[in-house]
Design a protein around this motif. Structure first.
Motif: not given
Length: 561
Positions: A102-115
């Motif tokens: 909450y205080k610092t925030g953050g990042t997430y990544t997502q590898n997208i692969s869709i037919p």
């Protein structure tokens, strides 16, 4: 990097409930999120649309009790396809998802692969977000509720599909020869130790046929008569020196006799003496039913000296009488031989006949006729004629190649199947694999082609690697235009351009336009597109849906094409 505001395609924010709602403030400030897609344009890789998404949450944004479910969805006219969801949680949630402080925030990544769906060239990738609270809330708050739909990328780059999968279809070659050689021969037989030609020898049917052959072709259009040879032989049952001289006399007498019989015929004669005919002896013994023939052949194999051979065979008293009666008389002869070179139809005559009366052509002429034209219709006509008249496996296979290159894949399959029922030739197996690849069945293509070891099959394995999204492996066996496609996908634009420098077909011009756009040279892109469309008008429809040219979509130059 691109900052997305509250722009929701399937809905805006859900109706926010009063009271306990851990994500109410998050929804209100969703425009504070920063989302990056790399690459920024979706890319077809193998059978999937791919990109990597990075979402940055600012400080004091993510509620400690909240959970977000983020599902990538490819939205296009006529449908949509959802990818694998990603879950993100606040610090007080006891699940095992990615935690955003909450205080610092953050990042997430997502590898997208869709037919991939071929309708999705023009599309939008949305992140459809659902949310729930895990503490101090009613039951409804603890179930995922619609939160937001955030567009993050548009369009799918399908450079991979620009590969020419028909490039390495295998034509089975013709055996056409402009000049063919035909031969005729006859034997003049002699009595033991004699070299005079008996009158009855020249009236034998085979000698008469020989005379007729020489007369016919000595002055026939498109026929060239070679020398008429008289080859003298002796049976190996006497002194070697005597037999050498005897075979020479027989060749001379045989030549004199046949030249007299052919008096008035313009022919060149030649004589040759071969002495004792041990090769003929061996062939006749091997083909006979003589009881001890294997022993006789063994004696011949063990002794190179003709005198020693003669002695050993004469010592075999049990069989020598049979040899003297059945084998040796057949070796006392002059062999008459005449060769004629027949010149066939010219290329122009073959093409004319293929157009007007193809059924009179031989199988080889039909197959050869197809190589003399770029007209696919005439090529198909020639191959189908060979298949129909001569049940030619090459005709079936090659007709399949022409049909496959025209995109008539079902008809091509019928032709290849007929060829495969007749032969296990690697070219046919290769072509069945290529057809599977053109139909999008990469697994079947690989099954056919991986077992082969031909030049075409190795190149086709490169195309299979390309279709699987393994662009680095593809570069190892591809060449020319297809290699340029692979290099574009690998990001090696300079190398791709060099490979295309000598390529002038419509598809090459189109790929040059793609490269120009990636280099930021829109004027070069327009010029190459114009050239490509002039050569292949069907590329218009492809270009207007190609995200590679998205920056040109509203321009007058692009619309003019």
């Amino acid at each position: 990097m691109k900052r997305f505001v509250k722009s929701f395609m399937f809905m805006s924010l859900v109706v926010l409930l009063t009271g306990c709602n851990c994500y109410k403030k998050m929804a209100k400030n969703v425009d504070r999120l920063t989302i990056t897609a790399t690459p920024s344009v979706l890319t077809l890789k193998g059978n999937n649309v791919v990109t990597d998404i990075k979402v940055d949450f600012p400080a004091k944004y993510f509620n400690r009790k909240a959970v977000l479910k983020v599902t990538p969805v490819l939205v296009f006219e006529g449908g949509e396809i959802a990818g694998t969801p990603k879950f993100i949680q606040g610090e007080k949630v006891k699940d095992n998802y990615t935690v955003i402080p909450y205080k610092t925030g953050g990042t997430y990544t997502q590898n997208i692969s869709i037919p991939y769906d071929k309708r999705a060239k023009i599309c939008t990738l949305e992140l459809r977000v659902e949310s729930k609270c895990t503490k101090n809330c009613g039951k409804k708050r603890k179930e995922f509720q619609d939160f937001a739909a955030i567009p993050v990328a548009e369009g799918v780059s399908t450079v991979q599909l620009l590969a020419n999968n028909a490039a390495y279809l295998a034509i089975m070659p013709d055996n056409f020869k402009r000049v063919t050689t035909i031969s005729q021969n006859a034997d003049i037989m002699y009595q033991i130790n004699r070299s005079n030609v008996r009158a009855g020898e020249l009236t034998k049917e085979q000698v008469k046929m020989f005379e007729d052959f020489v007369r016919e072709y000595s002055d026939k259009d498109r026929a060239t008569l070679g020398s008429v040879y008289a080859k003298g032989y002796a049976s190996p049952d006497g002194p070697v020196k005597f037999n050498d001289e005897l075979s020479k006399k027989r060749s001379e007498s045989g030549q004199a006799a046949i030249s007299q019989a052919l008096k008035g015929v313009d022919a060149k004669y030649d004589i040759a003496a071969y002495g004792e005919d041990w090769e003929g002896f061996k062939e006749l013994v091997a083909a006979s039913d003589i009881k001890d023939k294997d022993l006789i052949l063994q004696v011949l194999a063990m002794n190179d000296n003709p005198v020693k051979r003669d002695e050993e065979i004469k010592n075999m008293s049990s069989v020598f009488e049979v040899l003297a009666k059945e084998i040796l008389p057949q070796l006392r002869r002059t062999k008459l031989v005449a060769d004629v070179d027949i010149e066939g139809r010219t290329d122009a005559e073959i093409l004319e006949t293929a157009n007007k009366n193809i059924d009179v052509l031989s199988e080889e002429e039909m197959l050869y006729a197809a190589t003399l034209t770029e007209d696919a219709a005439l090529q198909l006509k020639a191959y189908q004629a060979a298949a129909a008249k001569y049940n030619s496996v090459r005709g079936y296979n090659n007709a399949g190649v022409v049909l496959a290159k025209e995109g008539k894949l079902a008809q091509a399959k019928t032709q290849f199947d007929k060829a495969a029922a007749m032969s296990k030739d690697a070219a046919i197996t290769n072509n069945l694999g290529v057809l599977a690849l053109m139909n999008g069945d990469v697994a079947t293509a690989k099954k056919y082609i991986s077992a082969l070891n031909t030049t075409d099959s190795k190149a086709n394995m490169g195309l299979i690697s390309l279709a699987e999204g393994n662009y680095s492996a593809a570069t190892k066996t591809l060449s020319g235009y297809n290699l340029a496609v692979a290099e574009v996908l690998n990001g090696n634009l300079a190398k791709a351009k060099s490979l295309l420098a000598g390529e002038n077909c419509a598809d090459a011009d189109y790929l040059k336009a793609v490269i120009a756009m990636r280099e930021g040279n829109s004027s070069a892109a327009i010029a190459n597109l114009k050239s490509a469309i002039a050569k292949k008008p069907a590329l218009k429809e492809q270009a207007v849906k190609d995200v590679e040219f998205a920056k040109l979509f509203g321009s007058q130059e692009f619309l003019a094409l």
